[in-house]
Design a protein around this motif. Structure first.
Motif, mmCIF file in Angstrom:
data_model
loop_
_atom_site.group_PDB
_atom_site.id
_atom_site.type_symbol
_atom_site.label_atom_id
_atom_site.label_comp_id
_atom_site.label_asym_id
_atom_site.label_seq_id
_atom_site.Cartn_x
_atom_site.Cartn_y
_atom_site.Cartn_z
ATOM 1 N N VAL A 9 -0.276 -21.264 4.803
ATOM 2 C CA VAL A 9 0.157 -19.926 5.212
ATOM 3 C C VAL A 9 1.194 -19.398 4.222
ATOM 4 O O VAL A 9 1.128 -18.251 3.796
ATOM 5 C CB VAL A 9 0.715 -19.934 6.652
ATOM 6 N N GLU A 10 2.153 -20.236 3.846
ATOM 7 C CA GLU A 10 3.173 -19.831 2.872
ATOM 8 C C GLU A 10 2.515 -19.429 1.556
ATOM 9 O O GLU A 10 2.884 -18.431 0.947
ATOM 10 C CB GLU A 10 4.168 -20.969 2.640
ATOM 11 N N ALA A 11 1.513 -20.160 1.109
ATOM 12 C CA ALA A 11 0.811 -19.835 -0.137
ATOM 13 C C ALA A 11 0.083 -18.502 -0.005
ATOM 14 O O ALA A 11 0.103 -17.679 -0.916
ATOM 15 C CB ALA A 11 -0.163 -20.946 -0.511
ATOM 16 N N ASP A 12 -0.579 -18.273 1.129
ATOM 17 C CA ASP A 12 -1.254 -16.987 1.355
ATOM 18 C C ASP A 12 -0.249 -15.845 1.338
ATOM 19 O O ASP A 12 -0.491 -14.806 0.737
ATOM 20 C CB ASP A 12 -1.986 -16.990 2.699
ATOM 21 N N ASN A 13 0.867 -16.038 2.020
ATOM 22 C CA ASN A 13 1.903 -15.014 2.040
ATOM 23 C C ASN A 13 2.433 -14.751 0.638
ATOM 24 O O ASN A 13 2.683 -13.609 0.274
ATOM 25 C CB ASN A 13 3.057 -15.419 2.963
ATOM 26 N N ALA A 14 2.603 -15.795 -0.133
ATOM 27 C CA ALA A 14 3.109 -15.654 -1.499
ATOM 28 C C ALA A 14 2.156 -14.804 -2.330
ATOM 29 O O ALA A 14 2.599 -13.916 -3.072
ATOM 30 C CB ALA A 14 3.307 -17.028 -2.142
ATOM 31 N N GLU A 15 0.857 -15.048 -2.203
ATOM 32 C CA GLU A 15 -0.114 -14.252 -2.962
ATOM 33 C C GLU A 15 -0.050 -12.783 -2.558
ATOM 34 O O GLU A 15 -0.132 -11.893 -3.405
ATOM 35 C CB GLU A 15 -1.535 -14.806 -2.775
ATOM 36 N N ALA A 16 0.094 -12.518 -1.264
ATOM 37 C CA ALA A 16 0.196 -11.138 -0.781
ATOM 38 C C ALA A 16 1.470 -10.478 -1.310
ATOM 39 O O ALA A 16 1.459 -9.308 -1.725
ATOM 40 C CB ALA A 16 0.166 -11.106 0.747
ATOM 41 N N ILE A 17 2.562 -11.224 -1.322
ATOM 42 C CA ILE A 17 3.837 -10.698 -1.825
ATOM 43 C C ILE A 17 3.729 -10.398 -3.314
ATOM 44 O O ILE A 17 4.158 -9.341 -3.778
ATOM 45 C CB ILE A 17 4.996 -11.687 -1.533
ATOM 46 N N ILE A 18 3.132 -11.299 -4.077
ATOM 47 C CA ILE A 18 2.955 -11.090 -5.520
ATOM 48 C C ILE A 18 2.123 -9.827 -5.764
ATOM 49 O O ILE A 18 2.442 -9.023 -6.647
ATOM 50 C CB ILE A 18 2.295 -12.321 -6.187
ATOM 51 N N THR A 19 1.072 -9.627 -4.989
ATOM 52 C CA THR A 19 0.232 -8.440 -5.132
ATOM 53 C C THR A 19 1.048 -7.177 -4.877
ATOM 54 O O THR A 19 0.939 -6.194 -5.622
ATOM 55 C CB THR A 19 -0.972 -8.507 -4.170
ATOM 56 N N ARG A 20 1.882 -7.176 -3.840
ATOM 57 C CA ARG A 20 2.731 -6.010 -3.551
ATOM 58 C C ARG A 20 3.725 -5.762 -4.683
ATOM 59 O O ARG A 20 3.989 -4.622 -5.056
ATOM 60 C CB ARG A 20 3.471 -6.203 -2.226
ATOM 61 N N ILE A 21 4.281 -6.830 -5.234
ATOM 62 C CA ILE A 21 5.243 -6.685 -6.334
ATOM 63 C C ILE A 21 4.547 -6.100 -7.566
ATOM 64 O O ILE A 21 5.114 -5.244 -8.247
ATOM 65 C CB ILE A 21 5.919 -8.031 -6.653
ATOM 66 N N GLU A 22 3.331 -6.530 -7.842
ATOM 67 C CA GLU A 22 2.586 -5.979 -8.981
ATOM 68 C C GLU A 22 2.332 -4.489 -8.785
ATOM 69 O O GLU A 22 2.461 -3.698 -9.726
ATOM 70 C CB GLU A 22 1.267 -6.726 -9.166
ATOM 71 N N HIS A 23 1.985 -4.092 -7.574
ATOM 72 C CA HIS A 23 1.766 -2.673 -7.271
ATOM 73 C C HIS A 23 3.068 -1.893 -7.458
ATOM 74 O O HIS A 23 3.090 -0.814 -8.058
ATOM 75 C CB HIS A 23 1.242 -2.511 -5.845
ATOM 76 N N VAL A 38 16.793 5.985 -11.468
ATOM 77 C CA VAL A 38 17.411 5.686 -10.177
ATOM 78 C C VAL A 38 16.329 5.530 -9.108
ATOM 79 O O VAL A 38 16.373 4.600 -8.298
ATOM 80 C CB VAL A 38 18.441 6.769 -9.787
ATOM 81 N N GLU A 39 15.326 6.419 -9.136
ATOM 82 C CA GLU A 39 14.220 6.300 -8.184
ATOM 83 C C GLU A 39 13.458 4.999 -8.427
ATOM 84 O O GLU A 39 12.996 4.353 -7.494
ATOM 85 C CB GLU A 39 13.267 7.500 -8.293
ATOM 86 N N ALA A 40 13.335 4.618 -9.694
ATOM 87 C CA ALA A 40 12.654 3.362 -10.032
ATOM 88 C C ALA A 40 13.409 2.175 -9.437
ATOM 89 O O ALA A 40 12.798 1.263 -8.882
ATOM 90 C CB ALA A 40 12.525 3.213 -11.547
ATOM 91 N N LEU A 41 14.737 2.188 -9.538
ATOM 92 C CA LEU A 41 15.529 1.090 -8.984
ATOM 93 C C LEU A 41 15.399 1.047 -7.461
ATOM 94 O O LEU A 41 15.219 -0.021 -6.880
ATOM 95 C CB LEU A 41 16.997 1.203 -9.383
ATOM 96 N N LYS A 42 15.477 2.194 -6.816
ATOM 97 C CA LYS A 42 15.332 2.223 -5.360
ATOM 98 C C LYS A 42 13.966 1.685 -4.952
ATOM 99 O O LYS A 42 13.851 0.926 -3.990
ATOM 100 C CB LYS A 42 15.536 3.638 -4.830
ATOM 101 N N THR A 43 12.939 2.060 -5.694
ATOM 102 C CA THR A 43 11.594 1.557 -5.419
ATOM 103 C C THR A 43 11.550 0.040 -5.597
ATOM 104 O O THR A 43 10.932 -0.676 -4.799
ATOM 105 C CB THR A 43 10.559 2.236 -6.336
ATOM 106 N N ALA A 44 12.217 -0.453 -6.637
ATOM 107 C CA ALA A 44 12.244 -1.892 -6.891
ATOM 108 C C ALA A 44 12.929 -2.646 -5.753
ATOM 109 O O ALA A 44 12.509 -3.738 -5.386
ATOM 110 C CB ALA A 44 12.954 -2.178 -8.214
ATOM 111 N N LEU A 45 13.963 -2.043 -5.180
ATOM 112 C CA LEU A 45 14.721 -2.715 -4.130
ATOM 113 C C LEU A 45 14.054 -2.602 -2.763
ATOM 114 O O LEU A 45 14.224 -3.487 -1.921
ATOM 115 C CB LEU A 45 16.135 -2.144 -4.060
ATOM 116 N N GLU A 46 13.293 -1.536 -2.559
ATOM 117 C CA GLU A 46 12.624 -1.352 -1.271
ATOM 118 C C GLU A 46 11.555 -2.419 -1.088
ATOM 119 O O GLU A 46 10.824 -2.751 -2.008
ATOM 120 C CB GLU A 46 11.982 0.035 -1.193
ATOM 121 N N GLY A 47 11.471 -2.913 0.114
ATOM 122 C CA GLY A 47 10.443 -3.896 0.414
ATOM 123 C C GLY A 47 10.577 -5.184 -0.370
ATOM 124 O O GLY A 47 9.594 -5.825 -0.687
ATOM 125 N N SER A 48 11.823 -5.530 -0.714
ATOM 126 C CA SER A 48 12.031 -6.806 -1.407
ATOM 127 C C SER A 48 11.443 -7.908 -0.548
ATOM 128 O O SER A 48 11.433 -7.799 0.672
ATOM 129 C CB SER A 48 13.519 -7.041 -1.647
#
Length: 92
Positions: A9-23, A38-48
């Motif tokens: 489950v942790e591995a599946d979650n990790a793959e999903a998280i990596i996909t979101r980070i790539e997006h 500044v908008e780029a930084l806020k986007t980077a921090l959102e949904g960490s």
């Protein structure tokens, strides 16, 4: 056998998280090309990523945040104008 299932489950979650980070990374690059660091930084921090033990997730998210931070010329002004919620995420 339960521990093996938890790791899966942790591995599946990790793959999903990596996909979101790539997006998120593609969105950040687009904002940086539009000179909106500044908008780029806020986007980077959102949904960490939520608390995950997966080092790949932590590393991938840091790369995205770091890329956005490096595009900002006046970091002092950024910190003084950053909403507390973003500041907290950044400091963590």
């Amino acid at each position: 056998m339960a521990s093996g299932a938890e790791e899966f489950v942790e591995a599946d979650n990790a793959e999903a998280i990596i996909t979101r980070i790539e997006h998120k990374s593609r969105k950040i690059e687009s904002l940086l090309k539009q000179s909106k660091p500044v908008e780029a930084l806020k986007t980077a921090l959102e949904g960490s990523p939520p608390k995950t033990r997966d080092e790949r997730c932590k590393s991938a998210n840091w790369i995205v945040v770091h890329r956005a931070l490096m595009a900002i010329k006046d970091v002092d002004a950024l910190f003084s104008s950053l909403d507390p919620e973003y500041y907290d995420i950044l400091m963590k």
